[in-house]
Design an enzyme around this catalytic site. Structure first.
Site, PDB file in Angstrom:
ATOM      1  N   HIS A 130      71.645  30.762  49.635  1.00  0.00           N
ATOM      2  CA  HIS A 130      72.297  31.509  48.441  1.00  0.00           C
ATOM      3  C   HIS A 130      72.553  32.714  49.106  1.00  0.00           C
ATOM      4  O   HIS A 130      73.639  33.647  48.472  1.00  0.00           O
ATOM      5  CB  HIS A 130      71.589  32.065  47.739  1.00  0.00           C
ATOM      6  CG  HIS A 130      71.175  31.127  46.683  1.00  0.00           C
ATOM      7  ND1 HIS A 130      72.330  30.033  46.050  1.00  0.00           N
ATOM      8  CD2 HIS A 130      69.839  30.511  45.653  1.00  0.00           C
ATOM      9  CE1 HIS A 130      71.549  28.768  45.273  1.00  0.00           C
ATOM     10  NE2 HIS A 130      70.372  29.726  45.149  1.00  0.00           N
ATOM     11  N   HIS A 201      75.061  30.637  38.839  1.00  0.00           N
ATOM     12  CA  HIS A 201      74.213  30.241  39.223  1.00  0.00           C
ATOM     13  C   HIS A 201      72.838  30.078  37.566  1.00  0.00           C
ATOM     14  O   HIS A 201      71.804  30.135  37.643  1.00  0.00           O
ATOM     15  CB  HIS A 201      73.025  30.241  40.405  1.00  0.00           C
ATOM     16  CG  HIS A 201      71.566  30.205  40.583  1.00  0.00           C
ATOM     17  ND1 HIS A 201      70.538  29.484  39.684  1.00  0.00           N
ATOM     18  CD2 HIS A 201      71.622  29.534  41.654  1.00  0.00           C
ATOM     19  CE1 HIS A 201      69.501  29.239  40.216  1.00  0.00           C
ATOM     20  NE2 HIS A 201      70.503  28.590  41.934  1.00  0.00           N
ATOM     21  N   GLU A 341      75.473  23.542  39.075  1.00  0.00           N
ATOM     22  CA  GLU A 341      75.129  24.645  39.937  1.00  0.00           C
ATOM     23  C   GLU A 341      77.289  23.694  40.589  1.00  0.00           C
ATOM     24  O   GLU A 341      76.310  22.979  41.861  1.00  0.00           O
ATOM     25  CB  GLU A 341      74.965  24.816  40.743  1.00  0.00           C
ATOM     26  CG  GLU A 341      73.770  26.024  40.243  1.00  0.00           C
ATOM     27  CD  GLU A 341      72.464  25.979  41.213  1.00  0.00           C
ATOM     28  OE1 GLU A 341      73.055  26.827  42.435  1.00  0.00           O
ATOM     29  OE2 GLU A 341      71.387  25.135  40.993  1.00  0.00           O
TER      30      GLU A 341
END
Length: 377
Positions: A130, A201, A341
């Site tokens: 991420h 997210h 996602e």
């Protein structure tokens, strides 16, 4: 009800796309507390006429709340997260945040672009996850505009930030339509070749965050005939594996609890549940198309996730272990929520057969996704 037509234009035009909403959607901007160092956090709440509302924080460009009525008209917040905005910094776990530069995992924390290898922080054992240790979820974004049911936030990421090449100017625009559809439009411009993969997210429980029943009795549909299976480090192997005959076959819809603990499938064992990218049948599209549909038979709430991206990562909160105390002092555990996602495939910079995540000067990045919260008829 008069509707304004959405215009899908890359780069700066994403703000124009975000103007697509019904006239009755409202915007409220307010203070939302402070970080530990005293830095002020702001919030923008977008509300539709049908009762659906979204609250966005400047910290992490975070979707803090997404609330809507059930079949009896009772409003509930369906997003896991924190009541106190400062807790998103004090106890980070990606709840509702904007992730970037690169959502999901890059294997070994490195990739090669135009013959040069870039090393990223290893914040997920042997991977970069991420965007690294200080990804976009841990930055304070600035509000560019907040009006007419829409809010645009911006961030500048310097060349070399978390090991990534190129200065990146990023925007995220949240727009609420009067039918409860929340559009999230991501845009980025770079001054040198780089890779970008952004998403939201959000972790959802349509019964309401903290519901003791969790999400295992909620029904999920994903129009994908293949997944990208992972290795022991949860990095895709590069294969596209058919879902037919497996617990990953959500094409006709199935309850999440049917497969999340089925250790007969080695992929479930490695992921500690579902934590996998689905290769959507639609592929990469110019306008958002359906990526996932989640239904709660008890409340009647339905969440439709649409996106322009070719994949959707489905994650059942496998690493929620009771140490995160969320909204209303709820103790979050595995199975209390599901993330859906939309994104490029994980580790795309290292997999030539995956859709490219490369972004070049003069060719801005764009990703448009929609969360539509409604009630089944």
């Amino acid at each position: 009800m008069k509707l304004r037509k959405a215009i899908f234009i890359a780069g700066a035009g994403l703000t124009a796309l975000a103007a697509a909403q019904a006239d009755a959607a409202t915007t409220q901007r307010e203070a939302a507390g402070r970080l530990a160092d005293g830095t002020a956090i702001e919030a923008v709440t977008l509300t539709a006429a049908n009762g659906v509302s979204a609250r966005v924080l400047t910290y992490g460009a975070t979707l803090q709340k997404l609330s809507g009525p059930d079949r009896d008209g009772k409003i509930a917040d369906v997003l896991l997260g924190y009541d106190d905005a400062a807790d998103y910094a004090a106890h980070p776990n990606y709840f509702g945040v904007t992730v970037g530069r690169f959502a999901n995992r890059i294997g070994g924390g490195k990739f090669t672009l135009d013959g040069k290898t870039y090393q990223l922080p290893l914040n997920d054992k042997v991977n970069s996850l991420h965007g690294g240790q200080v990804g976009f979820d841990k930055r304070l974004w600035r509000i560019v505009s907040a009006k007419d049911g829409s809010a645009t936030l911006a961030l500048t990421s310097a060349d070399g930030d978390q090991g990534y090449p190129g200065k990146l100017d990023v925007t995220v625009t949240y727009t609420m339509a009067d039918d409860g559809a929340l559009t999230i439009a991501f845009g980025a411009k770079t001054d040198k070749p780089t890779v970008v993969n952004m998403t939201n997210h959000g972790i959802f429980n349509l019964a309401g965050e903290g519901s003791p029943l969790g999400i295992l009795n909620q029904r999920l549909t994903i129009p994908a005939k293949a997944i990208t299976p992972v290795d022991a480090n949860l990095v895709p192997t590069g294969e596209l594996r058919p879902v037919a005959g497996t617990v990953f076959d959500f094409r006709s819809g199935r309850m999440l609890g049917e497969g999340v603990r089925d250790g007969h499938d080695p992929q479930i064992v490695m992921g500690h549940g579902y934590d996998h990218n689905f290769a959507l049948d639609k592929g990469l599209t110019a306008t958002p198309q359906l990526a996932a549909r989640l239904e709660d038979p008890v409340s009647g709430r339905v969440l439709e996730v649409s996106s322009t991206e070719p994949g959707v990562q489905m994650y059942t909160g496998n690493f929620l272990d009771g140490s995160y105390i969320g909204k209303n002092r709820h103790v979050y555990r595995m199975g209390d929520g599901v993330a859906l996602e939309p994104q490029k495939f994980p580790d795309a910079p290292n997999k030539p057969n995956f859709a490219s995540a490369r972004v070049d000067p003069g060719k801005p990045y764009r990703h448009v996704m929609i969360y539509k919260l409604s009630v089944a008829k």
